[in-house]
Design a protein around this motif. Structure first.
Motif, PDB file in Angstrom:
ATOM      1  N   ARG A   1      33.392  53.242  32.943  1.00 52.28           N
ATOM      2  CA  ARG A   1      34.838  53.010  32.968  1.00 52.28           C
ATOM      3  C   ARG A   1      35.468  54.055  33.868  1.00 52.28           C
ATOM      4  O   ARG A   1      35.136  55.224  33.791  1.00 52.28           O
ATOM      5  N   GLN A   2      36.370  53.602  34.718  1.00 52.26           N
ATOM      6  CA  GLN A   2      37.076  54.523  35.590  1.00 52.26           C
ATOM      7  C   GLN A   2      38.518  54.053  35.749  1.00 52.26           C
ATOM      8  O   GLN A   2      38.850  53.284  36.654  1.00 52.26           O
ATOM      9  N   GLY A   3      39.361  54.527  34.811  1.00 53.67           N
ATOM     10  CA  GLY A   3      40.760  54.151  34.840  1.00 53.67           C
ATOM     11  C   GLY A   3      40.924  52.647  34.871  1.00 53.67           C
ATOM     12  O   GLY A   3      40.281  51.897  34.142  1.00 53.67           O
ATOM     13  N   ARG A   4      41.776  52.179  35.775  1.00 48.12           N
ATOM     14  CA  ARG A   4      42.016  50.751  35.923  1.00 48.12           C
ATOM     15  C   ARG A   4      41.145  50.128  37.017  1.00 48.12           C
ATOM     16  O   ARG A   4      41.181  48.919  37.234  1.00 48.12           O
ATOM     17  N   SER A   5      40.363  50.961  37.701  1.00 47.18           N
ATOM     18  CA  SER A   5      39.622  50.460  38.860  1.00 47.18           C
ATOM     19  C   SER A   5      38.309  49.775  38.490  1.00 47.18           C
ATOM     20  O   SER A   5      37.856  48.876  39.201  1.00 47.18           O
ATOM     21  N   PHE A   6      37.675  50.193  37.370  1.00 46.87           N
ATOM     22  CA  PHE A   6      36.407  49.561  36.998  1.00 46.87           C
ATOM     23  C   PHE A   6      36.162  49.674  35.507  1.00 46.87           C
ATOM     24  O   PHE A   6      36.358  50.728  34.903  1.00 46.87           O
ATOM     25  N   ASN A   7      35.715  48.566  34.945  1.00 41.88           N
ATOM     26  CA  ASN A   7      35.301  48.489  33.550  1.00 41.88           C
ATOM     27  C   ASN A   7      34.081  47.588  33.491  1.00 41.88           C
ATOM     28  O   ASN A   7      34.099  46.468  34.018  1.00 41.88           O
ATOM     29  N   VAL A   8      33.001  48.068  32.898  1.00 39.67           N
ATOM     30  CA  VAL A   8      31.745  47.329  32.883  1.00 39.67           C
ATOM     31  C   VAL A   8      31.923  45.911  32.358  1.00 39.67           C
ATOM     32  O   VAL A   8      31.470  44.940  32.978  1.00 39.67           O
ATOM     33  N   GLU A   9      32.598  45.772  31.209  1.00 40.08           N
ATOM     34  CA  GLU A   9      32.738  44.446  30.599  1.00 40.08           C
ATOM     35  C   GLU A   9      33.544  43.494  31.478  1.00 40.08           C
ATOM     36  O   GLU A   9      33.269  42.292  31.546  1.00 40.08           O
TER      37      GLU A   9
ATOM     38  N   ASN B   1      34.327  43.971  35.015  1.00 39.70           N
ATOM     39  CA  ASN B   1      34.113  43.934  36.454  1.00 39.70           C
ATOM     40  C   ASN B   1      32.656  43.818  36.913  1.00 39.70           C
ATOM     41  O   ASN B   1      32.408  43.396  38.050  1.00 39.70           O
ATOM     42  N   TYR B   2      31.697  44.208  36.076  1.00 39.51           N
ATOM     43  CA  TYR B   2      30.310  44.234  36.561  1.00 39.51           C
ATOM     44  C   TYR B   2      29.828  42.827  36.942  1.00 39.51           C
ATOM     45  O   TYR B   2      29.152  42.628  37.950  1.00 39.51           O
ATOM     46  N   ALA B   3      30.182  41.830  36.151  1.00 42.20           N
ATOM     47  CA  ALA B   3      29.763  40.458  36.452  1.00 42.20           C
ATOM     48  C   ALA B   3      30.318  39.995  37.790  1.00 42.20           C
ATOM     49  O   ALA B   3      29.656  39.234  38.525  1.00 42.20           O
ATOM     50  N   GLN B   4      31.540  40.461  38.146  1.00 39.20           N
ATOM     51  CA  GLN B   4      32.138  40.095  39.422  1.00 39.20           C
ATOM     52  C   GLN B   4      31.325  40.641  40.593  1.00 39.20           C
ATOM     53  O   GLN B   4      31.236  40.006  41.649  1.00 39.20           O
ATOM     54  N   VAL B   5      30.753  41.837  40.401  1.00 37.89           N
ATOM     55  CA  VAL B   5      29.904  42.429  41.439  1.00 37.89           C
ATOM     56  C   VAL B   5      28.585  41.674  41.523  1.00 37.89           C
ATOM     57  O   VAL B   5      28.120  41.305  42.614  1.00 37.89           O
ATOM     58  N   ILE B   6      27.978  41.423  40.377  1.00 39.66           N
ATOM     59  CA  ILE B   6      26.651  40.800  40.345  1.00 39.66           C
ATOM     60  C   ILE B   6      26.646  39.442  41.033  1.00 39.66           C
ATOM     61  O   ILE B   6      25.712  39.099  41.764  1.00 39.66           O
TER      62      ILE B   6
ATOM     63  N   PRO C   1      35.656  53.464  52.814  1.00 41.73           N
ATOM     64  CA  PRO C   1      36.545  53.656  51.665  1.00 41.73           C
ATOM     65  C   PRO C   1      37.378  52.406  51.423  1.00 41.73           C
ATOM     66  O   PRO C   1      38.395  52.177  52.072  1.00 41.73           O
ATOM     67  N   HIS C   2      36.941  51.592  50.474  1.00 38.91           N
ATOM     68  CA  HIS C   2      37.518  50.256  50.349  1.00 38.91           C
ATOM     69  C   HIS C   2      37.352  49.758  48.921  1.00 38.91           C
ATOM     70  O   HIS C   2      36.320  49.995  48.283  1.00 38.91           O
ATOM     71  N   ASN C   3      38.375  49.050  48.428  1.00 39.84           N
ATOM     72  CA  ASN C   3      38.302  48.390  47.126  1.00 39.84           C
ATOM     73  C   ASN C   3      37.611  47.054  47.311  1.00 39.84           C
ATOM     74  O   ASN C   3      38.201  46.094  47.809  1.00 39.84           O
ATOM     75  N   LEU C   4      36.360  46.969  46.928  1.00 37.42           N
ATOM     76  CA  LEU C   4      35.572  45.761  47.181  1.00 37.42           C
ATOM     77  C   LEU C   4      36.113  44.542  46.442  1.00 37.42           C
ATOM     78  O   LEU C   4      35.831  43.406  46.817  1.00 37.42           O
ATOM     79  N   PHE C   5      36.906  44.759  45.372  1.00 39.16           N
ATOM     80  CA  PHE C   5      37.440  43.630  44.629  1.00 39.16           C
ATOM     81  C   PHE C   5      38.586  42.936  45.369  1.00 39.16           C
ATOM     82  O   PHE C   5      38.974  41.822  45.025  1.00 39.16           O
TER      83      PHE C   5
END
Length: 297
Positions: A215-223, A225-230, A189-193
């Motif tokens: 989209r999930q509140g302030r924790s994730f937004n595709v536009e 945050n997704y590039a940060q994961v990729i 259980p961890h915020n990977l960012f």
């Protein structure tokens, strides 16, 4: 689909001896007058999602009369706000469904997400078929259904990451239901960012699964945050390792995902796209689920 009544589709699918599945994907735009409804089968109960003011009373009543159906739950959805009502029979707070021989706890009265995303069944099966002797990372793991499939497929270890501790605890229950009492299934259980170290220490991974919310509140937004994961994926993978990249946004097409990968993970190439469950018919396939299998060069 002209000439085919939605209720006939629903009843035909109910008659099949099958596990959880979508009975009517009105949101896909294939059925005139039913664009604001979804009907899901989590044996022995039906969950109806209503996205507008139409109650679709007739089709809901007909589904409830089916002998196999023990209860019908209607969820009225307004954005992230949901109200639920049992309109036929009895619907337990929680119970167990079986999909492809694997058991999963369902909580239909909890919120919009009952514990198992039905459009992902083909992707889960692909993961099972490609997990033999693999070290697997399951990002945005939710209730760890991918993890259950990976262990069933013979993985050597699975690391499940999600910000929600309660979701991961639910995932532990799913593993226990399948007698998967293994020390090599980890819940993180961890915020990977904030830090990738907690995940990197268990790598490198032969298979990484990335299935974020749109989209999930302030924790994730595709536009945002997704590039940060990729851009982190390659560094997590073993040589020639694979990543299953999921995108379930009606506002972004296949090209959007493939371009993101080219831009942020240029040392990976697309092997193929995985299909959603056949019941999720879409007038515009680009509006539906996009899942690509990418391999590190």
């Amino acid at each position: 689909m002209s000439g085919i009544r939605p209720i006939d589709i629903v009843l035909e699918r109910l008659l099949l001896e099958s596990g959880p599945q979508r009975l009517l994907h009105g949101r896909g735009g294939c059925y005139d007058g039913f664009h604001d409804i979804s009907i899901d089968w989590y044996p022995p109960c039906v969950v109806v999602g209503l996205f507008g003011t139409n109650t679709h009373k007739k089709i809901v009543e007909e589904v409830g009369r089916c002998e196999k159906v023990e209860g019908v739950l209607v969820q009225k959805r307004d954005g992230r706000n949901t109200t639920s009502e049992v309109v036929q029979g009895s619907v337990p707070e929680e119970y167990v469904c079986i999909e492809n021989g694997l058991k999963f706890q369902i909580q239909p009265r909890r919120n919009q997400n009952v514990g198992l995303f039905l459009d992902m069944v083909e992707v889960r099966q692909w993961v099972r078929e490609h997990s033999r002797d693999a070290n697997v990372l399951n990002l945005f793991a939710y209730t760890a259904s991918f993890s259950v499939y990976a262990v069933s497929g013979g993985s050597t270890r699975v690391v499940n990451n999600d910000m929600s501790r309660s979701a991961l605890n639910w995932g532990k229950i799913n593993h226990q239901l399948n007698m998967q009492h293994r020390s090599d299934v980890r819940m993180v259980p961890h915020n990977l960012f904030k830090s990738w170290w907690k995940l990197r220490q268990f790598g490198p991974y032969d298979l990484v699964i990335v299935d974020p919310p749109t989209r999930q509140g302030r924790s994730f937004n595709v536009e945002k945050n997704y590039a940060q994961v990729i851009k982190r994926i390659s560094s997590l993978l073993s040589p020639h390792g694979r990543a299953v990249m999921c995108l379930n946004s009606p506002f972004h097409d296949f090209e959007y995902l493939s371009n993101l990968m080219k831009l942020r993970a240029s040392d990976m190439h697309l092997e193929h796209w995985l299909p959603p469950a056949a019941e999720f018919e879409e007038v515009n396939p680009n509006a539906g689920l996009k899942v690509g299998v990418f391999r590190r060069n």
